[in-house]
Design an enzyme around this catalytic site. Sequence first.
Site, PDB file in Angstrom:
ATOM      1  N   GLU A 165       0.905  -1.051   0.617  1.00 11.65           N
ATOM      2  CA  GLU A 165       0.321  -0.099  -0.121  1.00 11.65           C
ATOM      3  C   GLU A 165       0.747   1.264  -0.519  1.00 11.65           C
ATOM      4  O   GLU A 165       0.847   2.049   0.959  1.00 11.65           O
ATOM      5  CB  GLU A 165      -1.018   0.068   1.431  1.00 11.65           C
ATOM      6  CG  GLU A 165      -1.685  -1.100   1.244  1.00 11.65           C
ATOM      7  CD  GLU A 165      -3.190  -1.297   2.241  1.00 11.65           C
ATOM      8  OE1 GLU A 165      -2.717   0.230   3.209  1.00 11.65           O
ATOM      9  OE2 GLU A 165      -4.002  -1.930   2.593  1.00 11.65           O
ATOM     10  N   GLU A 272      -6.418 -10.899  -0.832  1.00 13.11           N
ATOM     11  CA  GLU A 272      -6.727 -11.058  -0.003  1.00 13.11           C
ATOM     12  C   GLU A 272      -8.305 -10.574  -0.206  1.00 13.11           C
ATOM     13  O   GLU A 272      -9.202  -9.393  -0.102  1.00 13.11           O
ATOM     14  CB  GLU A 272      -6.500  -9.799   0.769  1.00 13.11           C
ATOM     15  CG  GLU A 272      -4.241  -9.136   1.232  1.00 13.11           C
ATOM     16  CD  GLU A 272      -4.150  -8.157   1.673  1.00 13.11           C
ATOM     17  OE1 GLU A 272      -5.595  -7.612   2.190  1.00 13.11           O
ATOM     18  OE2 GLU A 272      -3.220  -7.933   2.012  1.00 13.11           O
TER      19      GLU A 272
END
Length: 381
Positions: A165, A272
């Site tokens: 991220e 995910e």
Amino acid sequence: MRMSSSIASIGIGIVGSLCTPAPLPADETPAAAQVKLREQVGDRLLIGAAIDARMLDNPAYANLVATQYNSITAGNEMKPDALQKVKGTFTFDRADRMVDFAQKNKMAVVGHTLLWHSQCPKWLFEDESGKPLSREEALENLRTHITTVVKHFKGRVIGWDVVNEALSDAPNEYLRDTPARRAIGDDYIIQAFRFAHEADPDVELYYNDYNIEADYKLPKAVRLIQELQAANVRLDGIGIQGHWLIAHPEMAELERGFAVLAATGVKLMVTEVDVDPLPRRRAGADVNASEAGQNPYLDKLPPEVDAALAKRYGQLFDLMVKYANEGKLSRITLWGVDDGTSWLNDWPVRGRTNHALLFDRQHKPKAAFFAVSKSLSAIKP
Ligand code: XIL
């Protein structure tokens, strides 16, 4: 390229055949026993779940994981604050237990994550007053952390989410403002990849993020991939987190995103996956964001929402299977196993009863599980 050869090339051979887990206590739910995702995909695809170390104390849960999946990711246990909360003191016990479980059951382990803005001890990049450390000091801390961790798991982890991220969600802003970036500068990402590669030249290295397949973030993801390629760092895969909602993003947007990311030449992994059926304002998975919201389904989903969830899972897995069959996608990992332990019970609204995964709170397979299984049956031999 055939998927089997690409999986062989990512080192799955080190954990042996993916098709034959070691014998386990026979206490799984009868319904789940009938269909096993890992048997369906064989060695043609990594199908995995994020798990928590403490859940492995529950034999039924451990058995479910080992029979359904051929790979695992640690939900929290390999993050920087779990491995080196205090400078110089590494705590590997919980992560090692997970790796032992995986090896015993012939499952691959994905390392998550060497560097993230969240769940990262402050001392890595900041002094006691919260000011950024000097570039040299911060780089030294990062190098020590990455080197120690990567060497510790050498040969037991197939690949690392090196940086998680790093891209900004804000319009007109490329990189997220993070402690690592403030101390080191924009090249902190490249430096992290270099440290990881130096520590283990054989391990695969990935960049992982949410919404990178969505229109607003896609150009930033492509730019980062190209910058990493231009810097000549090892980059084996791009992790599309896949925290999706039932209706958002639309399939057409996801299809565009997958196509553009695959065209960079980097292998896709969806790392995910969960599909949130509860109402919320924003999509994606920014852990810093929180919302107030309703908790409408205290028991289970109403039949029409359960059916919509299953339909969405089927469409998403059809898309991923298409890329797998083209040799462009090597792994699909769900972010959790059962609804009761999903992180979405506490994010973005705290204390809800969520129903985002393939197994319910009693570990029974849901309609979504069977939709996923149907999609996976199209995996080419
Ligand atoms: C989550 C874990 O599942 C939670 O237990 C923890 O409290 C917060 O982090 N994106 C990621 C994951 O990359 O590491 C996050 O995991 C979920 C969002």
